[in-house]
Design an enzyme around this catalytic site. Structure first.
Site, short mmCIF file in Angstrom:
data_model
loop_
_atom_site.label_atom_id
_atom_site.label_comp_id
_atom_site.label_asym_id
_atom_site.label_seq_id
_atom_site.Cartn_x
_atom_site.Cartn_y
_atom_site.Cartn_z
N CYS A 1 -4.91 0.82 1.70
CA CYS A 1 -3.87 1.18 0.85
C CYS A 1 -4.18 2.54 0.62
O CYS A 1 -2.89 3.17 -0.20
CB CYS A 1 -4.72 0.28 -0.64
SG CYS A 1 -6.39 0.53 -0.85
N TYR A 2 -4.49 3.48 0.85
CA TYR A 2 -4.11 4.56 1.13
C TYR A 2 -4.91 5.46 2.00
O TYR A 2 -5.71 5.57 2.96
CB TYR A 2 -5.93 5.51 0.23
CG TYR A 2 -5.76 5.30 -0.76
CD1 TYR A 2 -4.30 5.39 -2.08
CD2 TYR A 2 -6.52 4.76 -1.71
CE1 TYR A 2 -4.94 5.41 -3.24
CE2 TYR A 2 -6.11 4.42 -3.14
CZ TYR A 2 -6.04 4.82 -3.95
OH TYR A 2 -5.61 4.17 -5.33
#
Lengths: 127, 477
Positions: free
Chosen positions: B106-107
């Site tokens: 997600c990052y």
């Protein structure tokens, strides 16, 4: 005597010191010079017998003149007064009325004891 | 208040005065700020970051951090640190943020460098775990060398003295029973509005050393009242301006806020002793300290604070004006601060290595011995240092094998000609950390261990300390 000349940005490019040297026939000795975004600062020694005329000549040419500044305290000073305890010659005094620290520049012997003791590094010594 | 009490008494003062404003402006190392940067695109889960080269703590969510006042830029040690970053932010200056992450689904981003000002941050919250000491010790230095401490640069042989705090203007000093200052008290903080959020760390009310934990919105604050500072060879810090209004609810508070500098006494300690247990040289009043000279051992020594009385007084005036104009409202605390806790030292489960445990036998000689005999001793005993003692075994000097070699080369005849008379020594109960620091600082390789009367007990050598560390053995215990 020693003096600090302050030039604003407009005057930096002009040959002001040599103009005064020629006009007053005075042997002005440049001890230190510094130029930055705010303008120029030159630390000079002026022969005592011609000082009055030389200083006037500089002022007439739009130069700010400060006399005998061997050290100064900048506006970073928070006036704690701790430097007073380190000065061996009472060149820094604490005024109990205004609760402020004052530097008597001409008394300073430039030993530098106070410089690294200042928490905000507000003391500048011309060397 | 102090004048009013003197002239009209406590009863009248309590009736006439509604609020007393207090203030202090001093170095408060336990200060820092929570910052939230918002998300970059693509986003990063920050693992490590620096702001203007100063490492901030990141152990929370993806783009939050805490910058502490004493963390220094490794490239500008003792010059620029977290306190200066906070001041730069408050001044509206751009700061450089450099961050690294390990990348997640997600990052995905692993690195980012950007410039931000305080206006670009979602939140910038000053949050200081310990501020506003009720009082603090004064410091001086009995060693025969300059020392650099968190109490400033202290000149040798009790050459000067430093202290902290504004004395009778100090907030907690005016409310020593914490009647009005507690959780939820609205205060003046760094030029803006802040709150007391509890007692500070190391809160020590039983000994009169209360502290406060405070927070406030950094975006309201002013660089004039929140200032980065550096104590040469000690570290960086942040000067914090705190002002607290004390409502005069009863005669007791009128009396307490009438406290004068003459009634506040603190201990003057010798910071030349490199241990936590520093001897109290004397008790000293704030009135004496503020006079600029204190008496010690029948000598006058110059004394000055490291905090600013001028700014403390300014803070009390600003706060007074705010209250009068209706721009600042007083609050009652929702919870009182503890009054019965004490500040304990660290629990240590392993012994401290002391000089007495690692000292070796000292090889000594008398001042009248000739140089050839001393040279023989050096060879026989296989040592590099000989301590010169008097008839009572008290230290008078020291020579090294190099000094003896030099004496032979230059034809010196007697020990007094060549010996070092100002010998750096250690006491038996000094830790080996303190010994190692002395060896390193003075570029020497041995320290005679002496008792309080100067009698020689042994010798700590750098070889022995190196051997201990070199063996990789745990030197603790």
């Amino acid at each position: 005597m020693k003096a600090e000349l302050k030039f604003n940005n407009k005057r930096i490019a002009e040959p002001i010191i040599s103009t005064v040297v020629l006009k007053e026939q005075a042997t002005i000795n440049i001890l230190k010079a510094h130029v930055d975004e705010t303008g120029g600062k030159v630390f000079v020694e002026i022969p005592d017998d011609k000082a009055e005329h030389v200083i006037k000549a500089f002022k007439d040419l739009g130069v700010e003149v400060k006399l005998e500044i061997l050290a100064e305290i900048t506006e970073d000073c928070i006036h704690c007064g701790y430097c007073v305890t380190l000065c061996p010659v009472e060149a820094i005094i604490y005024d109990k009325e205004s609760l402020s620290v004052k530097m008597i520049g001409e008394k300073c012997i430039q030993c530098g004891r106070c410089v690294d003791a200042c928490p905000t590094k507000a003391i500048k010594i011309w060397r | 208040m102090k004048e009013l009490i003197k002239t009209k008494g406590v009863k009248v003062a309590a009736k006439e005065v509604d609020v007393v404003t207090t203030g202090t402006f001093g170095a408060m190392c336990s200060s820092g700020a929570f910052l939230n940067f918002g998300h970059s695109d693509p986003p990063i889960k920050i693992e490590r970051l620096t702001i203007n080269g100063v490492e901030a703590y990141h152990g929370g969510a993806a783009v939050d951090c805490y910058i502490g006042a004493t963390k220094m830029d490794p490239n500008r040690p003792f010059e620029y640190g977290g306190g200066h970053v906070i001041e730069d932010l408050v001044s509206g200056k751009e700061v450089e943020v450099e961050a690294r992450g390990y990348g997640t689904d997600c990052y995905p981003r692993k690195y980012i460098k950007t410039e931000v000002t305080i206006h670009d941050l979602n939140q910038a919250i000053l949050c200081n775990p310990r501020n506003c000491y009720q009082r603090y010790n004064a410091a001086t230095n009995g060693r025969n060398e300059v020392i650099y401490t968190y109490m400033g640069k202290l000149l040798p042989n009790y050459g000067n003295a430093s202290y902290a705090g504004a004395g009778c203007l100090n907030p907690l000093t005016n409310d020593p029973d914490y009647e009005t200052i507690g959780v939820g008290t609205r205060i003046f903080l760094g030029g803006g509005i802040g709150y007391v959020i509890g007692e500070g760390t190391q809160h020590d009310p039983k000994n009169g050393f209360g502290t406060l934990m405070v927070k406030g919105d950094l975006k309201q604050m002013s660089p004039k009242l929140l200032k980065g500072a550096s104590f040469t060879r000690y570290g960086t810090t942040l000067y914090v301006g705190v002002g607290i209004p004390i409502p005069i609810l009863n005669e007791g508070l009128a009396r307490k806020t009438g406290i004068t500098d003459d009634e506040i006494e603190i201990n003057l300690l010798d910071y030349g002793i490199p241990k936590m247990e520093r001897p109290v040289l004397k008790k000293v009043k704030y009135s004496e300290l503020k006079s600029g000279k204190i008496e010690l051992n029948e000598k006058e020594i110059p004394a000055a604070p490291l905090s600013s009385l001028k700014k403390a007084r300014e803070i009390t005036y600003i706060l007074k004006k705010w209250i009068e104009k209706g721009e600042f409202f007083l609050t009652a605390p929702v919870e009182r601060l503890p009054k019965d806790t004490v500040f304990k030292p660290m629990k240590m489960t392993r012994g401290v290595p002391l000089a007495r445990f690692i000292m070796e036998e000292a090889v000594t000689c008398k001042v009248y011995e000739n140089i050839k005999d001393v040279a023989k001793k050096i060879v026989e005993k296989e040592v590099n240092h000989i301590i010169i003692v008097d008839e009572e075994n008290r230290i008078v000097g020291l020579v090294t094998s190099f000094d003896i070699t030099k004496a032979v080369a230059e034809g010196a005849k007697t020990l007094p000609e060549i010996m070092v008379k100002q010998v750096i020594t250690t006491l038996p109960d000094e830790s080996i950390y303190s010994c190692a620091r002395k060896l390193e600082k003075h570029k020497i390789s041995a320290l005679p261990v002496i008792d309080a009367n100067g009698k020689v007990l042994g010798m700590v050598t750098s070889e022995r300390i190196s051997a201990l560390i070199g063996k990789g053995e745990n030197i603790e215990g």
